[in-house]
Design a protein around this motif. Structure first.
Motif, PDB file in Angstrom:
ATOM      1  N   SER B  41       0.853  -1.278   0.277  1.00  0.00           N
ATOM      2  CA  SER B  41       0.070  -0.241   0.089  1.00  0.00           C
ATOM      3  C   SER B  41       0.705   1.584   0.419  1.00  0.00           C
ATOM      4  CB  SER B  41      -0.827   0.465   1.687  1.00  0.00           C
ATOM      5  OG  SER B  41      -1.999  -1.339   1.619  1.00  0.00           O
ATOM      6  N   GLU B  83      -7.187   0.421   0.108  1.00  0.00           N
ATOM      7  CA  GLU B  83      -7.318  -0.467   0.570  1.00  0.00           C
ATOM      8  C   GLU B  83      -9.086   0.183   0.907  1.00  0.00           C
ATOM      9  OE1 GLU B  83      -4.598  -2.673   2.841  1.00  0.00           O
ATOM     10  OE2 GLU B  83      -3.801  -0.678   3.298  1.00  0.00           O
ATOM     11  N   ASP B 159      -6.265  -1.543  -4.749  1.00  0.00           N
ATOM     12  CA  ASP B 159      -5.540  -2.150  -3.588  1.00  0.00           C
ATOM     13  C   ASP B 159      -5.733  -2.950  -2.675  1.00  0.00           C
ATOM     14  OD1 ASP B 159      -4.346  -2.501  -1.071  1.00  0.00           O
ATOM     15  OD2 ASP B 159      -2.681  -0.552  -1.145  1.00  0.00           O
ATOM     16  N   GLU B 160      -6.060  -4.398  -2.891  1.00  0.00           N
ATOM     17  CA  GLU B 160      -6.907  -5.372  -2.504  1.00  0.00           C
ATOM     18  C   GLU B 160      -8.059  -5.704  -2.132  1.00  0.00           C
ATOM     19  OE1 GLU B 160      -4.850  -7.279   1.063  1.00  0.00           O
ATOM     20  OE2 GLU B 160      -3.289  -6.364   0.839  1.00  0.00           O
TER      21      GLU B 160
HETATM   22 MG   LIG Z   1      -2.178  -2.734   2.048  1.00  0.00          MG
END
Ligand SMILES: [Mg+2]
Ligand SMILES: Nc1ncnc2c1ncn2[C@@H]1O[C@H](COP(=O)(O)OP(=O)(O)OP(=O)(O)O)[C@@H](O)[C@H]1O
Lengths: 350, 234, 356
Positions: B41, B83, B159-160
């Protein structure tokens, strides 16, 4: 308890320095104080004119110390500070009254009245502490401001007690026209307030205050009771303010709600305390005297510009807050460290 | 399209990234893999300008973007889905999408793009008026990706997206990403779901403790011993 | 920067949804109770003190609302609790005075009908512009540098800075213009209207109308325009706004300018009631804060209703308790509100206020 151990741990020192250190004076600080104490006998300062400046400086300095106890430690800006000071002043002035225009005519000597005023102010501080207990920084500041305005409103409106906006003319503390004795009284008050606050903040109370100021939830989680410490802090700070109010009343012998209780009076103290540096107590003292001199000089040099000094207050405060939040005291501490490191390096070289 | 050269970055005194180097060409679908706290991140935040690198250069479409601010970088056609999603929770789905298209001046294009993302995520179309704060976790992820799409980016960094989603929803989201990629958009995907990620991406980088330790074609990485033992648990 | 990212992580670990709904219900009920009490109070005031009292309260309610909305906007979007809001009011009053008075004098000679009607509006517009520019200068000069330096303890530091600004502006005005009161008896020399048996001056009607229109325009701007939406976006999630390409610096400057400008307009409109002098802003500031604390910090829509609630509370105090207690009652009311609903009766919308 661990906290007390930490607070009690002192560097090993000898004799007088040790005692001074205990009550919050560094050697250089003590020398400055001694200089201040003999100043009224040294020519330019011994004139009545300049003595008044000194008195005013000490008055402001003492206020800044009491103010910093809440603002600099538990991080609550007491926006009703001036009103509470005024409450002490009014209490003492009303108790000393003998004129038939007011309903109270006790004619109590100011020497006792001042302390009663301080107790009343302390009591209101106690209540204010409770009121703002659950409130975080900003809410507490605004709440204190509202309480201050309520007190101001009462002083203006309870005419039978306060003569309203006309104000009171309380008797003077001493029967002398000289300013010198007054200087020593206010200087004693300032030193006493400083020492008391310093001792308190040096004890485990100080650590608790700081913990509460940093993060109230974390402090609570680690077993610090916010009620006890915050209320105590407010009470002590307001008690000191009330005492200073008593001095104000019986030194200036004129009291109007606007002149003592107005929000702008709190801001003046706030400016001094913040320029001096939050959380040191002595920062305000260091700032107040030069300030008063500078300002009074300005006032006499530029009589056509009323209130210029207040603008300068404001500008300095804003600049300090943006660019050097540690303030003057922070600078002094920083400089002292630098000098120490420099000396050690020099000694190490040999 | 995006080139990262010797980036060092972190938070205050804490340095997280150490000489990170990688590169993405136009039209690629690249993954950035790594364990928790590896700095994935942080890498994305640095690229998008939320953190200023201590050292190194980032080039996007042949322009040095290191000194630019986030909104300037976004304006250049780089989109970032964080995220924590950073949705505007008190606004409707529709308003969130409109804000996603903040950089686009032409109203017609905005309308078209909204149609496009609604087509991509039909669930969102049904909930056009609903407040973003009241959406389910999966719907939020979709909204965040959809919002990221609204600026018609050339490169989108996600992000994820699978974090905290049920397996079938994860597949939904991944399918959507694949469709975007097929539509010609370059994607940088940060993921912990290594199996699925290596299925759909062209290439991948592996970052550990702030350093790129492995890189290569996704199909090759699947066979790599390190990846196998650490990330695939084989 | 790190600070900003942190604050986002916090939004992630928000209270569970169920609790929030309940919280909302609770604030809703208390809001309805307060509104009902206010309406009841209005009726009682009308019965006892006459309709004139009610009409007056509505007119001042509009003004407090206008002031409070500006305050709430700045607070909600920028997390700045503005203590210099009263000085924006003061600037507006002065500008309107210095623009309107010469026009008025000129008009006495020339007798232009057009100028007679339009003159005051020129004053209002000048005040709005001056307030806007003042806001931009303050934001650029003070908050922008502070934001770049540190976001630590932002709310408290920003608040104290506005205290400093207020101090500079009042004393600076005192220095430059002097402590004299500068006022006008009225903007329009026309006989008062009669409305529900109440004599209403044109000045009052116009002031109220301007308040309502300004608030409506602001509402429309925030809800329906792209820039307005961006302002709301910044207030809800700054990083999110950054990520969609919004220039946050620009939005901040614009917001501060708008908020300041609204207070200046209020100062200009009320010049016939509040003469311009350096500390004229204290009372408006006090009322704006009263409203904002009551309804919940940063809650713009709450502030509109709150303006009227406060106006009726004040009218009720004057009617039933006595003018002497005008400053005491708000303190008690606020204490009670903060005990019952610590984040105001409509709930607070400011992130980061709860942390110190
Ligand atoms: Mg992360
Ligand atoms: N705002 C912050 N302030 C300080 N340190 C941070 C901050 N955000 C992340 N870190 C630290 O930086 C390191 C890398 O964090 P990062 O979020 O980049 O990891 P990640 O690879 O994305 O992990 P995950 O898979 O858990 O999301 C971690 O050690 C983390 O503690």
């Amino acid at each position: 308890m661990k906290i007390t151990e930490l607070a009690g741990r002192k560097r090993k020192m000898t004799g007088i320095t040790n005692i001074l250190q205990r009550v919050g004076f560094s050697p250089s600080g003590f020398i400055l104080l001694v200089v201040l104490a003999v100043l009224p006998f040294i020519p330019p300062f011994s004139s009545e004119f300049i003595l008044r400046w000194l008195i005013f400086g000490a008055f402001l300095a003492a206020q800044a110390v009491a103010f910093d106890l809440t603002a600099g430690y538990i991080n609550v800006v007491n926006f009703g500070f001036a009103a509470i000071l005024g409450l002490g002043a009014y209490t003492s002035a009303i108790l000393a009254n003998t004129s038939p225009y007011l309903i109270v005519q006790t004619g109590l000597t100011p020497w006792i009245g001042m302390f009663i005023g301080a107790i009343v102010a302390g009591f209101v501080g106690f209540i204010l502490g409770f009121l703002t207990l659950r409130l975080r920084g900003l809410y507490a500041a605004i709440m204190a401001w509202f309480v201050g305005i309520a007190i101001l409103g009462l002083a203006r409106n309870l005419i039978k007690l306060t003569r309203g906006s006309l104000g009171l003319s309380p008797p003077s503390l001493l029967e002398t026209s000289s300013n010198r004795p007054y200087f020593y009284i206010i200087l004693t008050m300032m030193v006493a307030i400083y020492i008391i606050c310093k001792i308190v903040t040096r004890s485990h109370y100080g650590l608790a205050f700081r913990a509460l100021g940093q993060n109230i939830d974390a402090a609570r989680a680690s077993g610090i009771n916010p009620t006890k410490y915050r209320v105590f802090n407010f009470t002590l700070s307001c008690f000191c303010a009330g005492l200073l109010g008593g001095f104000y009343a019986h030194y200036f012998v004129s009291l109007t709600p606007q002149a003592v209780m107005h929000t702008s009076k709190t801001v003046e103290v706030l400016a001094i305390a913040f320029i001096g540096g939050r959380g040191f107590l002595w920062g305000g003292i260091l700032t107040a005297f030069p300030f008063v001199f500078f300002i009074e000089y300005l006032r006499s040099a530029l009589p056509g510009l009323p209130g210029l000094h207040l603008v300068i207050y404001g500008v300095l405060m804003v600049l300090v807050m943006i660019y050097y939040p540690k303030g003057l005291a922070g600078f002094v501490v920083w400089a002292r460290e630098k000098i120490k490191i420099y000396k050690e390096e020099k000694n190490g070289g040999f | 399209m995006l080139k990262i050269q010797d980036i060092n970055a972190g938070y205050g005194f804490l340095q997280v990234l150490w000489d990170v180097v990688f590169e993405i060409s136009e039209g690629e679908f690249v993954a950035l893999l790594g364990p928790n706290g590896a700095g994935k991140s942080t890498t994305l935040r640095t690229i998008v300008g939320l953190i200023k690198p201590m050292k190194g250069e980032i080039t996007f479409k042949d322009t040095q973007i290191t000194p630019l601010t986030t909104h300037e970088i976004v304006n250049m056609g780089l989109s970032y889905v964080s995220e924590s999603l950073n949705l505007f929770v008190n606004m409707s789905v529709y308003e969130n999408l409109l804000l996603g298209a903040y950089t686009i001046k032409d109203v017609k294009i905005v309308d078209e793009t909204i149609d496009f993302v609604f087509n991509l995520f039909p669930q969102l179309a049904e909930r056009k008026k609903q407040l973003a704060g009241t959406l389910s976790g999966g719907e939020r992820k979709m909204l965040a990706i959809a919002r990221g799409m609204m600026s018609k980016p050339d490169l989108i960094m996600v992000d994820e997206p699978s974090l905290g989603l049920a397996p079938n929803l994860v597949e939904n989201v991944f399918e959507a990403l694949e469709r975007l990629h097929e539509g010609g958009i370059t994607i940088l995907l940060v993921e912990q779901n290594v199996t699925l990620t290596l299925e759909i991406t062209d290439r991948a980088y592996v970052i550990e403790q702030g350093k790129i330790v492995l890189s290569g074609k996704s199909s090759n990485l699947k066979k790599n011993d390190h990846v196998k033992s650490v990330y695939l648990g084989i | 920067m790190a600070e900003r990212i942190n604050s986002n992580d916090k939004t992630k670990t928000r209270k569970p949804a169920k609790k929030r709904v309940f919280g909302k219900l609770k604030t809703r009920t208390s809001a309805w109770v307060v509104i009902a009490v206010t309406i009841g109070l209005a009726i009682v005031i009308g019965k006892v003190g006459g309709v004139a009292q009610v009409v007056n309260a509505v007119v001042s309610g509009g003004m407090w609302a206008l002031l409070a909305v500006g305050l709430a906007l700045i607070l909600g979007v920028m997390n700045i609790p503005n203590f210099s809001h009263g000085e924006s009011f003061m600037v507006g009053a002065y500008v309107a005075y210095f623009v309107f008075s010469p026009l008025y004098k000129y008009n006495l000679v020339s007798g232009s009908k057009f100028l007679f009607i339009v003159g005051p509006f020129i004053g209002f517009i000048a005040a709005a512009l001056a307030g806007f520019i003042l806001g931009i200068i303050i934001e650029r000069l003070i908050f922008s540098p502070l934001r770049k330096r540190t976001r630590e303890r932002w709310v408290m530091n920003a608040f104290l800075l506005t205290v400093g600004i207020s101090f500079i502006l009042t004393n600076g005005t005192n220095l430059v213009i002097g402590p004299n009161f500068r006022g006008i008896p009225r903007y329009w020399d026309v006989a008062p209207f009669s409305f529900l048996g109440v004599r209403l001056t044109v000045d009052r009607i116009v002031a109220f109308t301007i308040a309502v229109v300004s608030i409506a325009v602001l509402w429309f701007f925030l809800r329906r325009t792209k820039t307005g939406r961006a302002i709301r976006a910044v207030s809800q999630d700054e990083s999110g706004a950054d990520m969609v390409g919004i220039n946050i610096q620009f939005i901040h400057t614009l917001t501060f300018g708008l908020g300041t400008s609204m207070a200046s307009v209020a100062g200009a409109c009320l010049l016939f009631m509040f003469q311009a002098y350096p500390t004229v802003g204290l009372k408006p500031l006090y009322f704006a804060w009263y409203v904002v604390m009551l309804v919940g910090l940063g809650n713009v829509s709450g502030a509109i209703v709150g303006g009227f609630i406060v106006a009726f509370l004040q009218a009720g105090t004057q009617q039933f308790i006595g003018v002497a207690w005008e400053e005491v009652v708000p303190t008690i009311v606020m204490m009670l509100v903060l005990i019952v609903a610590p984040s105001g009766i409509f709930g607070s919308e400011v992130k980061g206020i709860q942390e110190q």
